[in-house]
Design a protein around this motif. Structure first.
Motif: not given
Length: 651
Positions: A460-488
């Motif tokens: 997971f790579e990410f970058l966010g900018v802002g002075q609050s959680e809300d501002q940071i989460m709404r500005s997030l950029s990045g990329k990633g990958r997920l690999d999961v074994g057996r699940g439900v």
């Protein structure tokens, strides 16, 4: 007896004449005598000006206007001491015997300049040629010049300047200082008070053996400093260079207030990192401005740390430390000061409604530069709890880089780094690799998603900018990958939806899941989700609003063995807020497939009825199209043969 009385009368007369002569002597002449004595005892010039009021016995003294006391020959041109007015008194009898016993020095609005260079202090006095700090007292002793003592020193509204190797280390104004050293074998006591933001700083200093200290060797020192918000206590050794070694105890009831008193106003201390602090350990301070703490125990709010640290005094301080902690609680990191760690206010928003809009105070990133390594059994931060972790924090000019070596999170291992930068507004970013993460714990904590469980790995790579959680989460950029074994996946039963038996009790069990994603402006996009099951495969694509906390995702399972082995797909759309998304499977294709199967069944029944009827007509059993064709051909041959015989007239 008459001769004895005459001798006494003569002595009294002589003393009277001497005193009378002194009283009749001009003040400047007497001042000259006193300054000459001071020069003889200290090697420095004492200049007095203005009106001079004199006293003679038992204290030889004067009160004068502006006064200066010269600096050491190797020091700067500024005087060591200057004042608007001064009262000085010395013990007349001691002065006659060659000792300088200073009864009092009282100064108004003085400036006291202390300088240290190459181990020499300008408070060391010599009478002829300069001597090093190591033999100052012994040289005086060899010259048989007597001793210097101080009964009382008082400086009112003073300015204190300390210069070390030509660099000003501190410059304090509005200081009240008093000192006394009544005997060579007695301790030197110094008391000082100074106005600072929030109140006064008070210092009590005791040097039990001043002569030993004056020789340059390490001598005992007791120091107590009281400031608004806390106090500092030291008990150990000190030398002329200002180097110290001993036990240090710092107790701060209000660290932010204490920092403000020492010129660090406006610095917010995160809750859990010492808004209320107590630090104890063995301290060593060198003339280069380096503090070393060993056997350190720090109680920071409810957190206890042990370890060692090295601090270089600068602006800001440079810190290198190795710390060990048990269970550390930083879960109320951003709680406002004075509210007992309870955040709130009109700007706060509950997790169910959205990210918090409360401004984040990141001023603590400017407190210091350096490198701090921390090992802990657990670390609780807002909405997260790390297990046993090995972390390294690098601080550089309001930028913090947290390296995980690794950290334990959601029962898995997390490596990589997270960055918080407050140089030009707050930004956060990271580059993380995860292994063995419990997805249900991770997703429920981070996104209020509870339907997916399993063990996953990814990046997971990410970058966010802002002075609050809300501002940071709404500005997030990045990329990633997920690999999961057996699940439900709970809430979706593909076996039941696809008509493959009784299902799994409202859940779908999968063998593997893979996906990659990108993030832009707080929106996560995925186009290649692939889930593998025993009888199905499922593809997915759509968006997850990290900032808006919503989801719009199309999940398409395919029954691999349905439709005569051609497969049958049933799209499922997941739409709505994270906390309560709507899951809507599309059953139209299932209905179409079922209808197609019924039509074929009806066609089969009709065909069989036709075959039975034809068989009855032909008088033979007909089971399929091939046998029907043979039966019809045979019947036609028989009928043609009968017609030919009749034509030929045969029976």
């Amino acid at each position: 007896m008459k001769w004895l009385l005459r001798i006494v009368f003569l002595l009294v007369a002589v003393v009277g004449l001497v005193i009378g002569a002194l009283l009749m002597m001009p003040g400047d002449k007497l001042a000259a005598i006193l300054t000459e004595q001071v020069r003889g005892q200290t090697g420095r010039d004492l200049k007095l000006s203005g009106d001079v009021n004199l006293s003679f016995w038992p204290v030889l003294g004067m009160e004068t206007g502006p006064v200066t006391f010269s600096n050491a020959s190797w020091a700067g041109p500024e005087p060591m001491l200057s004042a608007d007015s001064m009262a000085v008194g010395v013990d007349a009898a001691a002065l006659i015997s060659g000792d300088l016993r200073i009864r009092r020095i009282i100064a108004e609005n003085p400036t006291l300049r202390l300088e240290l260079s190459e181990g020499r202090g300008n408070w060391q006095f010599d009478r002829s040629t300069p001597v090093s700090s190591g033999n100052a007292v012994s040289a005086q002793s060899k010259n048989a010049t007597g001793t210097v003592t101080l009964d009382f020193l008082e400086l009112t509204n003073a300015r204190l300047v300390y210069v070390e190797n030509d660099a000003v280390k501190f410059d304090f104004a509005n200081v009240d200082l008093s000192a006394n050293w009544p005997d060579v074998t007695a301790p030197l006591f110094v008391e000082a008070k100074m106005d600072v933001p929030g109140g006064k700083v008070e210092v009590d200093l005791k040097i039990p053996d001043l002569p030993a200290y004056a020789t340059g060797v390490a001598a005992p020192l007791e120091l107590l400093l009281r400031a608004p918000g806390g106090e500092v206590d030291f008990d150990g050794l000190v030398n002329l260079a200002g180097e110290m070694d001993g036990k240090l105890h710092i107790k701060a009831q209000d660290t932010e207030k204490m920092l403000a008193a020492f010129g660090q106003a406006g610095v917010g201390v995160p809750l859990g990192l010492g808004r209320k602090a107590e630090v104890a350990g063995h301290m060593t301070y060198t003339s280069e401005g380096r503090i070393s703490l060993r056997e350190m125990v720090a109680q920071l709010d409810d957190n206890r740390l042990t370890g060692e640290a090295d601090i270089v005094i600068s602006d800001p301080p440079q810190i290198t430390a190795r710390l060990n902690g048990g269970d550390l609680d930083l879960s109320r990191f951003n709680a406002p000061s004075g509210e007992g760690g309870v955040g709130g206010g009109s700007a706060a928003v509950t997790a169910a409604e959205g990210w918090s809009t409360t401004p984040i105070d990141a001023s603590a990133l400017a407190l210091a530069n350096g490198k701090i390594r921390l090992t802990a059994n657990s670390i609780a931060v807002p909405e997260l709890t790390l297990g046993p972790s090995d972390l390294t924090l690098n601080l550089d000019r309001s930028r913090a880089v947290l390296q995980m070596n690794p950290a334990t999170l959601f029962s898995g291992k997390l490596t990589g780094q997270v960055v918080a930068n407050n140089r030009n507004g707050l930004s956060v970013g990271g580059n993380l690799q995860a292994e063995g993460i419990d997805l249900q714990s991770a997703l429920s904590t981070l996104a209020d998603v509870t339907r997916l469980s399993g063990t996953g790995s990814g990046s997971f790579e990410f970058l966010g900018v802002g002075q609050s959680e809300d501002q940071i989460m709404r500005s997030l950029s990045g990329k990633g990958r997920l690999d999961v074994g057996r699940g439900v996946i709970s809430g979706i039963d593909l076996d039941r939806i696809m008509g493959r038996g009784d299902g799994n009790g409202g859940a779908t069990v999968f063998n593997s899941l893979t996906a990659s994603f990108t993030i832009d402006q707080g929106v996560l996009r995925n186009e290649d989700l692939l889930m593998s099951l025993d009888n199905f495969r499922a593809d997915g694509k759509g968006t997850v609003g990290i900032g808006a906390r919503n989801i719009d995702y199309l999940f398409t399972p395919t029954a691999l063995r349905a439709n005569s082995g051609q497969g049958l797909s049933v799209p499922v759309r997941i739409v709505g807020p994270w906390s309560n998304p709507s899951i809507q499977p599309d059953l139209s294709k299932v209905i179409e497939a079922a209808a197609e199967g019924k039509i074929k069944e009806l066609e089969g029944d009709a065909k069989q009825q036709v075959l039975d009827k034809v068989g009855d007509e032909l008088g033979t059993a007909v089971t399929d199209s091939e046998s029907l064709e043979k039966a019809v051909k045979k019947k036609l041959e028989e009928e043609a043969k009968k017609g030919l015989l009749k034509l030929l007239g045969a029976d």
